[in-house]
Design a protein around this motif. Structure first.
Motif, PDB file in Angstrom:
ATOM      1  N   VAL A  72      -5.851  17.598 -10.400  1.00 11.62           N
ATOM      2  CA  VAL A  72      -4.659  16.859 -10.849  1.00 11.62           C
ATOM      3  C   VAL A  72      -5.087  15.481 -11.347  1.00 11.62           C
ATOM      4  O   VAL A  72      -6.214  15.033 -11.099  1.00 11.62           O
ATOM      5  CB  VAL A  72      -3.617  16.698  -9.710  1.00 11.62           C
ATOM      6  N   HIS A  73      -4.187  14.876 -12.053  1.00 14.03           N
ATOM      7  CA  HIS A  73      -4.484  13.544 -12.573  1.00 14.03           C
ATOM      8  C   HIS A  73      -4.790  12.611 -11.402  1.00 14.03           C
ATOM      9  O   HIS A  73      -4.241  12.742 -10.303  1.00 14.03           O
ATOM     10  CB  HIS A  73      -3.267  13.037 -13.358  1.00 14.03           C
ATOM     11  N   LYS A  74      -5.676  11.658 -11.687  1.00  9.88           N
ATOM     12  CA  LYS A  74      -6.132  10.756 -10.625  1.00  9.88           C
ATOM     13  C   LYS A  74      -4.951  10.089  -9.913  1.00  9.88           C
ATOM     14  O   LYS A  74      -4.949   9.914  -8.700  1.00  9.88           O
ATOM     15  CB  LYS A  74      -7.038   9.691 -11.272  1.00  9.88           C
ATOM     16  N   SER A  75      -3.952   9.728 -10.728  1.00 10.99           N
ATOM     17  CA  SER A  75      -2.815   9.020 -10.127  1.00 10.99           C
ATOM     18  C   SER A  75      -2.107   9.898  -9.099  1.00 10.99           C
ATOM     19  O   SER A  75      -1.651   9.419  -8.060  1.00 10.99           O
ATOM     20  CB  SER A  75      -1.843   8.569 -11.206  1.00 10.99           C
ATOM     21  N   TRP A  76      -2.052  11.178  -9.387  1.00 14.52           N
ATOM     22  CA  TRP A  76      -1.443  12.083  -8.410  1.00 14.52           C
ATOM     23  C   TRP A  76      -2.331  12.204  -7.174  1.00 14.52           C
ATOM     24  O   TRP A  76      -1.847  12.261  -6.046  1.00 14.52           O
ATOM     25  CB  TRP A  76      -1.246  13.485  -9.028  1.00 14.52           C
ATOM     26  N   ASP A  77      -3.611  12.281  -7.432  1.00  9.31           N
ATOM     27  CA  ASP A  77      -4.550  12.389  -6.317  1.00  9.31           C
ATOM     28  C   ASP A  77      -4.339  11.206  -5.361  1.00  9.31           C
ATOM     29  O   ASP A  77      -4.208  11.361  -4.145  1.00  9.31           O
ATOM     30  CB  ASP A  77      -5.978  12.403  -6.893  1.00  9.31           C
ATOM     31  N   ILE A  78      -4.223  10.027  -5.985  1.00  8.45           N
ATOM     32  CA  ILE A  78      -4.035   8.817  -5.165  1.00  8.45           C
ATOM     33  C   ILE A  78      -2.714   8.905  -4.413  1.00  8.45           C
ATOM     34  O   ILE A  78      -2.639   8.636  -3.215  1.00  8.45           O
ATOM     35  CB  ILE A  78      -4.060   7.564  -6.073  1.00  8.45           C
ATOM     36  N   PHE A  79      -1.694   9.335  -5.135  1.00  9.37           N
ATOM     37  CA  PHE A  79      -0.376   9.412  -4.516  1.00  9.37           C
ATOM     38  C   PHE A  79      -0.377  10.340  -3.301  1.00  9.37           C
ATOM     39  O   PHE A  79       0.058   9.969  -2.207  1.00  9.37           O
ATOM     40  CB  PHE A  79       0.628   9.912  -5.560  1.00  9.37           C
ATOM     41  N   PHE A  80      -0.948  11.520  -3.480  1.00 11.11           N
ATOM     42  CA  PHE A  80      -0.924  12.469  -2.368  1.00 11.11           C
ATOM     43  C   PHE A  80      -1.832  12.010  -1.226  1.00 11.11           C
ATOM     44  O   PHE A  80      -1.524  12.202  -0.056  1.00 11.11           O
ATOM     45  CB  PHE A  80      -1.329  13.879  -2.847  1.00 11.11           C
ATOM     46  N   ARG A  81      -2.951  11.363  -1.606  1.00 15.66           N
ATOM     47  CA  ARG A  81      -3.818  10.865  -0.539  1.00 15.66           C
ATOM     48  C   ARG A  81      -3.127   9.758   0.242  1.00 15.66           C
ATOM     49  O   ARG A  81      -3.218   9.667   1.455  1.00 15.66           O
ATOM     50  CB  ARG A  81      -5.142  10.382  -1.140  1.00 15.66           C
ATOM     51  N   ASN A  82      -2.452   8.900  -0.499  1.00 18.71           N
ATOM     52  CA  ASN A  82      -1.742   7.813   0.171  1.00 18.71           C
ATOM     53  C   ASN A  82      -0.670   8.341   1.109  1.00 18.71           C
ATOM     54  O   ASN A  82      -0.530   7.863   2.234  1.00 18.71           O
ATOM     55  CB  ASN A  82      -1.116   6.874  -0.867  1.00 18.71           C
ATOM     56  N   THR A  83       0.084   9.345   0.614  1.00 17.97           N
ATOM     57  CA  THR A  83       1.136   9.858   1.488  1.00 17.97           C
ATOM     58  C   THR A  83       0.521  10.522   2.713  1.00 17.97           C
ATOM     59  O   THR A  83       1.026  10.380   3.828  1.00 17.97           O
ATOM     60  CB  THR A  83       2.031  10.874   0.786  1.00 17.97           C
ATOM     61  N   ASN A  84      -0.580  11.185   2.511  1.00 10.88           N
ATOM     62  CA  ASN A  84      -1.217  11.822   3.666  1.00 10.88           C
ATOM     63  C   ASN A  84      -1.834  10.803   4.608  1.00 10.88           C
ATOM     64  O   ASN A  84      -2.016  11.071   5.789  1.00 10.88           O
ATOM     65  CB  ASN A  84      -2.264  12.829   3.202  1.00 10.88           C
ATOM     66  N   ALA A  85      -2.177   9.680   4.006  1.00 15.77           N
ATOM     67  CA  ALA A  85      -2.739   8.638   4.868  1.00 15.77           C
ATOM     68  C   ALA A  85      -1.642   7.856   5.576  1.00 15.77           C
ATOM     69  O   ALA A  85      -1.902   6.905   6.295  1.00 15.77           O
ATOM     70  CB  ALA A  85      -3.582   7.686   4.020  1.00 15.77           C
ATOM     71  N   GLY A  86      -0.373   8.227   5.325  1.00  9.76           N
ATOM     72  CA  GLY A  86       0.736   7.612   6.046  1.00  9.76           C
ATOM     73  C   GLY A  86       1.331   6.415   5.343  1.00  9.76           C
ATOM     74  O   GLY A  86       1.907   5.534   5.973  1.00  9.76           O
ATOM     75  N   ALA A  87       1.193   6.318   4.005  1.00 15.58           N
ATOM     76  CA  ALA A  87       1.786   5.196   3.282  1.00 15.58           C
ATOM     77  C   ALA A  87       3.284   5.145   3.506  1.00 15.58           C
ATOM     78  O   ALA A  87       3.935   6.204   3.530  1.00 15.58           O
ATOM     79  CB  ALA A  87       1.498   5.347   1.791  1.00 15.58           C
ATOM     80  N   PRO A  88       3.866   3.982   3.708  1.00 10.88           N
ATOM     81  CA  PRO A  88       5.305   3.901   3.941  1.00 10.88           C
ATOM     82  C   PRO A  88       6.076   4.383   2.710  1.00 10.88           C
ATOM     83  O   PRO A  88       5.539   4.331   1.594  1.00 10.88           O
ATOM     84  CB  PRO A  88       5.556   2.410   4.171  1.00 10.88           C
ATOM     85  N   PRO A  89       7.307   4.803   2.931  1.00 10.22           N
ATOM     86  CA  PRO A  89       8.113   5.328   1.831  1.00 10.22           C
ATOM     87  C   PRO A  89       8.142   4.362   0.651  1.00 10.22           C
ATOM     88  O   PRO A  89       8.294   3.158   0.814  1.00 10.22           O
ATOM     89  CB  PRO A  89       9.514   5.478   2.430  1.00 10.22           C
ATOM     90  N   GLY A  90       7.978   4.930  -0.545  1.00  9.36           N
ATOM     91  CA  GLY A  90       8.075   4.139  -1.764  1.00  9.36           C
ATOM     92  C   GLY A  90       6.799   3.422  -2.131  1.00  9.36           C
ATOM     93  O   GLY A  90       6.728   2.751  -3.153  1.00  9.36           O
ATOM     94  N   THR A  91       5.774   3.545  -1.290  1.00 12.31           N
ATOM     95  CA  THR A  91       4.560   2.785  -1.598  1.00 12.31           C
ATOM     96  C   THR A  91       3.364   3.676  -1.908  1.00 12.31           C
ATOM     97  O   THR A  91       2.281   3.186  -2.180  1.00 12.31           O
ATOM     98  CB  THR A  91       4.172   1.862  -0.419  1.00 12.31           C
ATOM     99  N   ALA A  92       3.571   4.967  -1.846  1.00 15.43           N
ATOM    100  CA  ALA A  92       2.425   5.869  -2.012  1.00 15.43           C
ATOM    101  C   ALA A  92       1.934   5.918  -3.462  1.00 15.43           C
ATOM    102  O   ALA A  92       0.783   6.148  -3.732  1.00 15.43           O
ATOM    103  CB  ALA A  92       2.793   7.278  -1.571  1.00 15.43           C
ATOM    104  N   TYR A  93       2.845   5.647  -4.394  1.00 11.68           N
ATOM    105  CA  TYR A  93       2.464   5.777  -5.798  1.00 11.68           C
ATOM    106  C   TYR A  93       1.751   4.544  -6.311  1.00 11.68           C
ATOM    107  O   TYR A  93       2.131   3.416  -6.019  1.00 11.68           O
ATOM    108  CB  TYR A  93       3.717   6.048  -6.647  1.00 11.68           C
ATOM    109  N   GLN A  94       0.688   4.768  -7.070  1.00 13.99           N
ATOM    110  CA  GLN A  94       0.015   3.644  -7.708  1.00 13.99           C
ATOM    111  C   GLN A  94      -0.179   4.006  -9.172  1.00 13.99           C
ATOM    112  O   GLN A  94      -0.753   5.041  -9.500  1.00 13.99           O
ATOM    113  CB  GLN A  94      -1.342   3.448  -7.035  1.00 13.99           C
ATOM    114  N   SER A  95       0.311   3.160 -10.090  1.00 13.24           N
ATOM    115  CA  SER A  95       0.213   3.534 -11.508  1.00 13.24           C
ATOM    116  C   SER A  95      -1.228   3.426 -11.979  1.00 13.24           C
ATOM    117  O   SER A  95      -1.973   2.584 -11.534  1.00 13.24           O
ATOM    118  CB  SER A  95       1.119   2.642 -12.353  1.00 13.24           C
ATOM    119  N   PRO A  96      -1.603   4.333 -12.898  1.00 12.78           N
ATOM    120  CA  PRO A  96      -2.983   4.293 -13.372  1.00 12.78           C
ATOM    121  C   PRO A  96      -3.209   3.109 -14.280  1.00 12.78           C
ATOM    122  O   PRO A  96      -2.272   2.556 -14.834  1.00 12.78           O
ATOM    123  CB  PRO A  96      -3.101   5.604 -14.158  1.00 12.78           C
ATOM    124  N   LEU A  97      -4.500   2.788 -14.452  1.00 12.02           N
ATOM    125  CA  LEU A  97      -4.826   1.717 -15.386  1.00 12.02           C
ATOM    126  C   LEU A  97      -4.521   2.206 -16.785  1.00 12.02           C
ATOM    127  O   LEU A  97      -4.609   3.387 -17.073  1.00 12.02           O
ATOM    128  CB  LEU A  97      -6.324   1.404 -15.277  1.00 12.02           C
TER     129      LEU A  97
END
Ligand SMILES: Cc1ncc(C[n+]2csc(CCOP(=O)(O)OP(=O)(O)O)c2C)c(N)n1
Ligand SMILES: [Mg+2]
Length: 1038
Positions: A72-97
């Motif tokens: 998947v696109h890196k941004s999705w990878d980051i998003f899913f990793r963040n959510t799995n790492a327990g990122a608080p709601p609304g903060t898991a997404y990080q926009s790509p450069l």
């Protein structure tokens, strides 16, 4: 709302067991990965993009990420990793450069930043937009594909570009393209803008445009979609309900670089185009004023068919059965089937004498059968082109039926060895209902041929009619959508694109064993035929056609420019083929006689003598031994498998049958059983097809028993009769007459050693299959030499059921018999009856007893030749207590009785008989009942005509001579202008040298076959009986 909830539930953490249940089997890696991954636990409400349709997309991303985070696109990878790492709601997404084109590595440098503020909406929306865009091309790309070689027409009859596709109609015009992009992007359909063109987007699993890459810049995505869907091939397939099939097609057309041809393949293609083109040119040079329905404008058809055949041969097919209309038929015969050219050329010679019996047919209708080596695959291949009438598309079901039969007889249960190819014209394919009826046979167990390849010569005109006036659907091929057949539209001036779709079509058929359509969008260089002026009606189109460079020239120039061939090689190819034609032309002058036999589409090896004659001119007894009759009767009245529960009502029916057998008698159903069962014993395959034939419309047959306790468990006792018996096929058909009768006719063509029967639900329904009767069954042998033993069972009888359901229209069948009403044949000729049968175009019978029905069915096979047999079958007689036959009349030595003479008191003292009534079928029982009631058994004799045609002149003469003092009357229950009267009367008069009148006792002439009023029906019946037994009825006319 419900959808949202479902999605939310799906995105909550999965337990291991849930995962196993939810994930499809082709995602095994996910289950493994999940064990290591902490579950995805961001509350749904906090991520606004996890709602509505976008959640589907996210879900897909999530599964893809579970399988392989890199997919998947890196941004999705980051998003899913963040959510799995327990990122608080609304903060898991990080926009790509931000990306510059091609700088995918920028994504790779992005790091997960749990807690960073994302622009999540935009990212998801953009991905959704791109996914929609891809899907739009897959669904509607064909609407903008450049399909018309003339560049002036729209293959889909619509010049607009679908609102969700970026492509411009004229891709060369960059300004238009940009404008369109702007319309669809900036605040428009997709919410993308021009700056997004260079952003990289992850590709969904439902596309193959990426090749090895899983993400591409939008600009490249659009370019590749345009390449796949908007060039010279328009692929219509997204209506198919099967994901695997859709994926298969996407892979075939989207994978970058998939359409590559070797130099060898290109040269073969060029050589085939040379043959196709020069063949027509040769005919035009030699016979410029002859109609030949040339292929000019669609010369590519020849290499197209050859490609389909080559590819199918490579996949194991060794027998191809083809059906096609007039256009290009001679070319196909010459260059695909490889009929000797001199045999084709000599057909243009008007002085050629016909050698065979029959009236023959024009050259562009004849069939052909040829066995040869396929040069590309070096494997044996048999090609058969089925003879056809002018009636466009009528041959479709016939080809299917013949194909099914050939598959059946060689045990090809999956269509791996035998296949059919059907060619169509654009106007006919769209306009003729038989196309639809035939498509609906394509997937039925007893009718499927496991996929037909359809090729449409879509010259965008039908005679003089524009497509806009000829169809209401966008394409002429839309009818194929009903069976989920993929449709490949292709511009015929791009021969390589044509070869590619043909290859894919053949692969589709061998992979999925389902129908597929190749739509060759082309033009017609001349008028409808070579004598016709197209400028009267299509002036602008034909101005363009005059300017159009022939495809051979275009392709040759392309290959020369590519260095694949050089000019001298090309010219040598042309002169080589021209020489072949000239030499064949010289040889054709030696042909003095035209042998239609050389144009047989279905040889029957061994059935006739070497010179095509019957092996004898006699028919053995059609009777059976008592043992055989009893055995069949016993099986017919039992359930031959264990633990099989039949319906109580059926048990009673079988019990009654058993009692009949004990009493050594048969009713109608049992007579049919005896005929079928005995022929099966003798190795004759029997196939009975039609609407509701398994049980029988009148619930008398019951050839298929249904277990009352086990769903779909059935038993066919007829297949449990003898060890090593031939198989019995009985099949309820689709609700079609034209299609199914055509199919069975085709089935019967394949082998003389089968009894193929089609039963109409009621006899009058045969008129929706009239074309098969008029064009094939009645004149088939006369036109094409091929005999056919098909049997039509047509329930018939005036029983107060109203205008429909009453008459099978015997008058029509009789009117088409080829015997002469005014000529008395030589009655002393040896085997008079068999010779008559041999000379006739079909046999028409109306049996009044089950025994005679039994004999005529058996005679059909025991005759040393084959003729179609039309049987008017009864309805009320099926259960009539008097309509029974004793075994004695079915034993060895017994025969079918063409005439059943009077055998009551009248026959004892024939001189006293005052009236001899002739009749046929069920009315006999009304007449005998009335005669008995009136006590006129001595005065009136009743003779039954069982075989109406060929007319039994010999036996009827005997009958008339037997009753010298009787006046003659024909009695029928049908109206005077219907039924048999017009056929019988002149023949009866000829029989007696017009010595006496033949009176009529029956209903008055009428427009409808029967009244709708029961009381009127009974009154009419009584009136005709009154006339029949009123010995003064005709006095005033004498
Ligand atoms: C059932 C039927 N109706 C009418 C005709 C008369 N007819 C012969 S060719 C033709 C036009 C056929 O057009 P199309 O199917 O597009 O084939 P093309 O001649 O263009 O190759 C018509 C109407 C026919 N042969 N069959
Ligand atoms: Mg046409």
């Amino acid at each position: 709302m419900f959808h949202l909830r479902t999605c939310a539930a799906k995105l909550r953490p999965l337990t291991a067991s849930q995962t196993a249940k939810t994930l499809s089997p082709n995602r095994p890696a996910a289950a493994r990965t999940l064990g290591q991954v902490r579950c995805y636990s961001a509350p749904v409400a906090a991520e606004p993009f996890l709602s509505g349709t976008s959640s589907n997309y996210v879900e897909e991303m999530y599964y893809a990420w579970l399988e392989n985070p890199k997919s998947v696109h890196k941004s999705w990878d980051i998003f899913f990793r963040n959510t799995n790492a327990g990122a608080p709601p609304g903060t898991a997404y990080q926009s790509p450069l931000p990306l510059s084109p091609g700088s995918l590595s920028a994504v790779a440098r992005a790091q997960p930043l749990v807690g960073a503020q994302p622009n999540v909406d935009k990212l998801v929306e953009d991905h959704l937009a791109v996914q929609s865009l891809i899907r739009a091309y897959q669904i509607r790309g064909h609407h903008v594909a450049q399909l018309d070689p003339l560049g002036i027409l729209d293959a889909d009859l619509d010049s607009s570009v679908p609102a969700d596709i970026i492509s411009s109609t004229d891709k060369l015009d960059l300004a238009v393209f940009k404008e369109r992009l702007r319309m669809l992007t900036v605040g428009g359909f997709y919410g993308l803008d021009e700056s997004d063109l260079d952003k990289v987007f992850h590709l969904p699993t439902t596309t193959f445009i990426g090749g090895q890459e899983s993400a591409l810049p939008l600009r490249e995505i659009i370019r590749r979609l345009e390449m796949a869907y908007c060039q010279h091939i328009g692929v219509e397939f997204m209506f198919i309900n099967d994901l695997e099939q859709c994926q298969w097609i996407r892979r075939k057309f989207e994978t970058p670089g998939v359409m590559q041809f070797t130099s060898e393949e290109k040269r073969t293609l060029l050589a085939r185009l040379v043959r196709s083109t020069r063949f027509e040119e040769f005919l035009q040079r030699k016979w410029s004023s002859e109609k030949r329905f040339g292929l000019e404008g669609c010369e590519v058809l020849i290499p197209a068919l050859k490609t389909i055949i080559d590819k199918s041969s490579e996949n194991g097919v060794d027998y191809v059965i083809m059906g096609m209309p007039h256009r290009g038929r001679l070319n196909v015969l010459a260059n695909v089937i490889r009929k000797e050219l001199e045999q084709i050329f000599c057909q243009f010679d008007s002085k050629l004498e016909a050698a065979d019996e029959g009236s023959g047919d024009v050259k562009y209708h004849l069939g052909m059968y040829h066995r040869r080596i396929n040069r590309v695959t070096d494997r044996n291949i048999t090609l058969s082109l089925v003879a056809n009438p002018s009636h466009l598309e009528a041959a479709d079901p016939v080809v299917m039926g013949k194909t099914k039969a050939e598959q059946f007889y060689c045990g090809d249960t999956e269509g791996k060895k035998v296949m059919s190819i059907l060619l169509h014209g654009d106007a006919a394919f769209a306009g003729q209902g038989i196309v639809y009826e035939t498509f609906h046979l394509s997937d039925l167990p007893s009718y499927t041929t496991h996929g037909t390849v359809h090729v449409v010569v879509n010259n965008q005109i039908g005679f003089t009619t524009d497509p806009r006036m000829a169809r209401s659907s966008p394409y002429p091929t839309d009818v194929a959508r009903v069976v989920n057949a993929p449709i490949f539209h292709v511009n015929s001036d791009d021969p390589e694109a044509v070869m590619y779709v043909c290859k894919v079509a053949a692969e589709w058929r061998s992979t999925f064993h389902k129908d597929v359509v190749v739509d060759l969008v082309c033009y017609r260089r001349n008028g409808h035929n070579e004598m016709d002026e197209p400028m009267f009606t299509q002036p602008l189109m034909y101005k363009q056609i005059r300017k159009q460079k022939p495809v051979l020239q275009k392709y040759a120039e392309l290959l020369v420019s590519q260095g694949v061939v050089n000019q001298p090689e090309y010219e040598e190819e042309i002169s080589k083929y021209d020489r072949i034609c000239e030499e064949a032309f010289a040889r054709s002058k030696d042909e003095k006689i035209l042998h239609i036999k050389h144009w047989l589409d279905s040889p029957w090896p061994g059935f006739f003598t070497l010179d095509g004659q019957p092996r004898s001119m006699s028919c053995p007894s059609t009777g059976l031994t008592e043992d055989v009759l009893t055995h069949i009767g016993n099986v017919a009245s039992s359930v031959p498998v264990e633990n099989f529960t039949i319906h109580g009502g059926l048990s009673r029916i079988l019990k009654t049958r058993g009692e009949l057998v004990k009493n050594r008698t048969v009713d109608w159903a049992l007579a049919e059983y005896m005929a079928f069962g005995s022929l099966l014993k003798e190795g004759i395959h029997i196939r009975l097809s039609g609407q509701d034939v398994e049980r029988g419309t009148f619930s008398h047959r019951h050839h298929v028993l249904h277990d009352q306790n086990v769903d779909k468990r059935t038993c066919i006792p007829m297949n449990h009769l003898w060890p090593n018996q031939a198989p019995y096929t009985v099949c309820n058909s689709s609700l079609s007459e034209y299609g199914v009768l055509g199919f069975e006719l085709g089935f019967a063509m394949a082998s003389p050693n089968a009894l193929v029967l089609w039963e109409a639900q009621f006899g009058d329904f045969h008129n929706t299959a009239q074309c098969i009767i008029d064009q094939f069954i009645c004149p088939g042998q006369a036109k094409w030499v091929r005999q056919n033993g098909i049997v039509l069972l047509l329930p018939h009888g005036m029983e107060g059921m109203g205008p429909e359901h009453s008459s099978a229209r015997p008058e029509r069948f009789l009117q088409m018999c080829n015997d002469d009403p005014d000529v008395l044949p030589d009655l002393k000729e040896a085997n008079f009856d068999i010779n008559q049968l041999y000379d006739c175009n079909w046999v028409v019978v109306n049996c009044s007893t089950p025994g005679n029905f039994f004999h005529v069915l058996r005679r059909q096979i025991l005759l040393p030749f084959r003729k179609p047999l039309i049987i008017f079958t009864p309805k009320s007689l099926l259960r009539h207590p008097e309509a029974r036959t004793s075994f004695d009349e079915m034993l060895p030595g017994t025969h079918f009785q063409r005439v059943i003479p009077e055998d009551g008191p009248a026959a004892q003292n024939p001189e006293n008989v005052q009236r001899l009534l002739f009749c046929t079928g069920k009315v006999y029982y009304d007449l005998t009942r009335e005669r008995k009631a009136r006590g006129m058994a001595e005065q009136v004799a009743i003779t039954r005509l069982e075989q109406l045609s060929p007319f039994p002149f010999d036996l009827l003469l005997q009958e008339v001579q037997k009753y010298p003092n009787a006046e003659l009357a024909w009695c029928q229950e049908e109206h005077k202008n219907q039924g048999y009267y017009d056929y019988v009367k002149p023949r009866l008069r000829t029989t007696i040298s017009r010595a006496k009148p033949v009176w009529y006792a029956g209903r008055d002439p009428a427009a409808a076959p029967a009244t709708g009023n029961k009381k009127t029906h009974l009154t009419e019946l009584q009136r005709l009986l009154d006339t029949a037994f009123d010995l003064d009825a005709f006095k005033n006319f004498s």
